[in-house]
Motif scaffolding. Structure first.
Motif, PDB file in Angstrom:
ATOM      1  N   ASP A 187       1.171  -1.550  -0.097  1.00 53.78           N
ATOM      2  CA  ASP A 187      -0.145   0.107  -0.310  1.00 53.78           C
ATOM      3  C   ASP A 187       0.898   1.163  -0.120  1.00 53.78           C
ATOM      4  O   ASP A 187       1.673   1.058   0.650  1.00 53.78           O
ATOM      5  N   PRO A 188       1.031   1.675  -0.753  1.00 51.65           N
ATOM      6  CA  PRO A 188       1.491   3.535  -1.204  1.00 51.65           C
ATOM      7  C   PRO A 188       1.421   4.438  -0.425  1.00 51.65           C
ATOM      8  O   PRO A 188       1.882   5.312   0.356  1.00 51.65           O
ATOM      9  N   ALA A 189      -0.428   4.188   1.125  1.00 51.03           N
ATOM     10  CA  ALA A 189      -0.407   5.116   1.493  1.00 51.03           C
ATOM     11  C   ALA A 189       0.169   4.428   2.899  1.00 51.03           C
ATOM     12  O   ALA A 189       0.066   5.017   3.927  1.00 51.03           O
ATOM     13  N   ALA A 190       0.729   3.484   3.144  1.00 50.92           N
ATOM     14  CA  ALA A 190       1.842   3.791   4.257  1.00 50.92           C
ATOM     15  C   ALA A 190       2.886   3.536   4.615  1.00 50.92           C
ATOM     16  O   ALA A 190       3.955   3.884   3.468  1.00 50.92           O
ATOM     17  N   PRO A 191       2.787   5.022   4.710  1.00 45.66           N
ATOM     18  CA  PRO A 191       4.116   5.846   5.116  1.00 45.66           C
ATOM     19  C   PRO A 191       5.410   4.898   5.077  1.00 45.66           C
ATOM     20  O   PRO A 191       5.480   3.858   6.207  1.00 45.66           O
ATOM     21  N   SER A 192       6.484   5.453   5.017  1.00 48.88           N
ATOM     22  CA  SER A 192       8.089   4.659   5.280  1.00 48.88           C
ATOM     23  C   SER A 192       7.837   4.655   6.685  1.00 48.88           C
ATOM     24  O   SER A 192       8.692   3.597   7.751  1.00 48.88           O
ATOM     25  N   GLU A 193       7.271   5.842   7.665  1.00 50.27           N
ATOM     26  CA  GLU A 193       8.109   5.996   8.863  1.00 50.27           C
ATOM     27  C   GLU A 193       6.956   5.504  10.027  1.00 50.27           C
ATOM     28  O   GLU A 193       7.814   5.164  10.616  1.00 50.27           O
ATOM     29  N   GLU A 194       6.097   5.147   9.189  1.00 49.26           N
ATOM     30  CA  GLU A 194       5.127   4.112  10.421  1.00 49.26           C
ATOM     31  C   GLU A 194       5.330   3.171  10.468  1.00 49.26           C
ATOM     32  O   GLU A 194       6.003   2.342  11.108  1.00 49.26           O
ATOM     33  N   ARG A 195       6.137   2.447   8.548  1.00 48.21           N
ATOM     34  CA  ARG A 195       6.341   1.031   8.488  1.00 48.21           C
ATOM     35  C   ARG A 195       7.711   0.998   9.860  1.00 48.21           C
ATOM     36  O   ARG A 195       8.188  -0.035  10.349  1.00 48.21           O
ATOM     37  N   ARG A 196       9.140   1.912   9.402  1.00 53.78           N
ATOM     38  CA  ARG A 196      10.095   1.836  10.367  1.00 53.78           C
ATOM     39  C   ARG A 196       9.646   2.132  11.798  1.00 53.78           C
ATOM     40  O   ARG A 196      10.501   0.723  12.518  1.00 53.78           O
ATOM     41  N   ARG A 197       8.866   2.175  12.314  1.00 54.62           N
ATOM     42  CA  ARG A 197       8.325   2.218  13.626  1.00 54.62           C
ATOM     43  C   ARG A 197       7.765   0.743  13.992  1.00 54.62           C
ATOM     44  O   ARG A 197       8.256  -0.344  14.596  1.00 54.62           O
ATOM     45  N   TRP A 198       6.955   0.105  13.197  1.00 57.00           N
ATOM     46  CA  TRP A 198       6.233  -1.502  13.192  1.00 57.00           C
ATOM     47  C   TRP A 198       7.681  -1.977  12.775  1.00 57.00           C
ATOM     48  O   TRP A 198       7.897  -3.441  13.639  1.00 57.00           O
ATOM     49  N   MET A 199       8.415  -1.975  12.304  1.00 56.93           N
ATOM     50  CA  MET A 199       9.486  -3.026  12.549  1.00 56.93           C
ATOM     51  C   MET A 199      10.824  -3.181  13.633  1.00 56.93           C
ATOM     52  O   MET A 199      11.084  -4.048  13.298  1.00 56.93           O
ATOM     53  N   ALA A 200      10.695  -1.102  13.602  1.00 55.39           N
ATOM     54  CA  ALA A 200      11.724  -1.893  15.139  1.00 55.39           C
ATOM     55  C   ALA A 200      11.333  -1.880  15.826  1.00 55.39           C
ATOM     56  O   ALA A 200      11.727  -3.210  16.907  1.00 55.39           O
ATOM     57  N   VAL A 201       9.824  -1.861  16.235  1.00 54.10           N
ATOM     58  CA  VAL A 201       8.958  -2.791  17.758  1.00 54.10           C
ATOM     59  C   VAL A 201       9.244  -4.486  17.365  1.00 54.10           C
ATOM     60  O   VAL A 201       9.783  -5.408  18.158  1.00 54.10           O
ATOM     61  N   LEU A 202       8.951  -5.059  16.241  1.00 52.31           N
ATOM     62  CA  LEU A 202       9.531  -6.373  15.660  1.00 52.31           C
ATOM     63  C   LEU A 202      10.380  -7.044  15.959  1.00 52.31           C
ATOM     64  O   LEU A 202      10.740  -8.181  16.530  1.00 52.31           O
ATOM     65  N   ALA A 203      11.392  -6.289  16.016  1.00 47.82           N
ATOM     66  CA  ALA A 203      12.944  -6.347  15.658  1.00 47.82           C
ATOM     67  C   ALA A 203      13.295  -6.931  17.017  1.00 47.82           C
ATOM     68  O   ALA A 203      13.882  -7.451  17.640  1.00 47.82           O
ATOM     69  N   ARG A 204      12.893  -5.811  17.844  1.00 46.19           N
ATOM     70  CA  ARG A 204      13.199  -5.729  19.560  1.00 46.19           C
ATOM     71  C   ARG A 204      11.922  -6.834  20.298  1.00 46.19           C
ATOM     72  O   ARG A 204      12.543  -7.151  21.739  1.00 46.19           O
ATOM     73  N   ALA A 205      11.267  -7.193  20.187  1.00 49.93           N
ATOM     74  CA  ALA A 205      10.152  -7.506  20.433  1.00 49.93           C
ATOM     75  C   ALA A 205      10.953  -9.725  20.426  1.00 49.93           C
ATOM     76  O   ALA A 205      11.487  -9.624  19.692  1.00 49.93           O
ATOM     77  N   GLY A 206      10.787 -10.084  20.905  1.00 52.55           N
ATOM     78  CA  GLY A 206      10.822 -11.310  21.678  1.00 52.55           C
ATOM     79  C   GLY A 206       9.595 -12.146  20.779  1.00 52.55           C
ATOM     80  O   GLY A 206       8.594 -11.924  20.222  1.00 52.55           O
ATOM     81  N   GLY A 207      10.162 -13.761  19.736  1.00 52.47           N
ATOM     82  CA  GLY A 207       9.305 -14.253  19.365  1.00 52.47           C
ATOM     83  C   GLY A 207       7.968 -14.438  20.169  1.00 52.47           C
ATOM     84  O   GLY A 207       7.034 -14.907  19.716  1.00 52.47           O
ATOM     85  N   GLU A 208       8.163 -15.585  21.536  1.00 46.18           N
ATOM     86  CA  GLU A 208       7.359 -15.446  22.432  1.00 46.18           C
ATOM     87  C   GLU A 208       6.485 -14.442  22.414  1.00 46.18           C
ATOM     88  O   GLU A 208       5.502 -14.503  22.185  1.00 46.18           O
ATOM     89  N   ALA A 209       6.994 -13.338  22.628  1.00 45.63           N
ATOM     90  CA  ALA A 209       5.945 -11.740  23.210  1.00 45.63           C
ATOM     91  C   ALA A 209       5.460 -12.168  21.927  1.00 45.63           C
ATOM     92  O   ALA A 209       3.698 -11.728  21.606  1.00 45.63           O
ATOM     93  N   ILE A 210       5.860 -11.942  20.757  1.00 42.15           N
ATOM     94  CA  ILE A 210       4.473 -11.265  18.843  1.00 42.15           C
ATOM     95  C   ILE A 210       3.804 -12.522  18.912  1.00 42.15           C
ATOM     96  O   ILE A 210       2.716 -12.302  18.778  1.00 42.15           O
ATOM     97  N   ARG A 211       4.063 -14.017  19.175  1.00 49.01           N
ATOM     98  CA  ARG A 211       3.235 -15.012  19.161  1.00 49.01           C
ATOM     99  C   ARG A 211       1.995 -14.796  20.631  1.00 49.01           C
ATOM    100  O   ARG A 211       0.829 -15.300  19.463  1.00 49.01           O
ATOM    101  N   ALA A 212       2.606 -14.375  21.256  1.00 45.78           N
ATOM    102  CA  ALA A 212       1.289 -14.677  22.351  1.00 45.78           C
ATOM    103  C   ALA A 212       0.137 -13.219  21.926  1.00 45.78           C
ATOM    104  O   ALA A 212      -0.766 -13.293  22.470  1.00 45.78           O
TER     105      ALA A 212
END
Length: 151
Positions: A3-28
């Protein structure tokens, strides 16, 4: 589909959160969300090393500091969205899950529910941890005074 409407800054934020989160926390947190769509692996998950670089004095000459283990993965969804993830460590399941979430979050129909169920709670937990660590570090702060300030 991306989606071109998904700003790259917003994507950077969610990717930073996913990179710092553990796999178990994401699955939970995913247990409270709608099921993720099926995906196809484009690359990986693969584990390798990246070189960490530093700078003398923060802005001086660059030097190689150390190596760090990183796992990456790229996936595609049937709608055409492509998700990527790079995480510290060797957790291949976490890297694949983060890549699938990246692709799913690019879909404007899925984004609000995934942001509310997964990204927002993970970000809040990470912010609370950062705040606690900052408080702990502030408690050890030492104020130095010089004779020049006392004249």
């Amino acid at each position: 589909m991306s989606d071109p409407a998904a700003p790259s800054e917003e994507r950077r934020r969610w990717m930073a959160v996913l990179a710092r989160a553990g796999g178990e926390a994401i699955r939970a947190h995913l247990a409270d969300a709608a099921p993720l769509p099926p995906h196809t692996r484009l690359r990986g998950p693969e584990t390798g090393l990246v070189m960490l670089r530093g700078r003398a004095g923060g802005d001086g000459a660059a030097f190689n500091l150390s190596e760090m283990t990183v796992t990456r993965c790229s996936v595609s969804l049937p709608c055409g969205a492509v998700g990527h993830a790079y995480i510290a460590g060797r957790d291949q399941a976490q890297a694949e899950l983060a890549a699938v979430l990246d692709a799913a979050l690019q879909d404007p129909a899925r984004r609000p529910s995934l942001m509310a169920a997964v990204i927002a709670p993970l970000a809040a937990a990470q912010a609370a941890l950062d705040k606690a660590e900052a408080r702990k570090a502030a408690a050890t702060r030492v104020q130095f005074f010089t004779m020049a300030t006392m004249r």
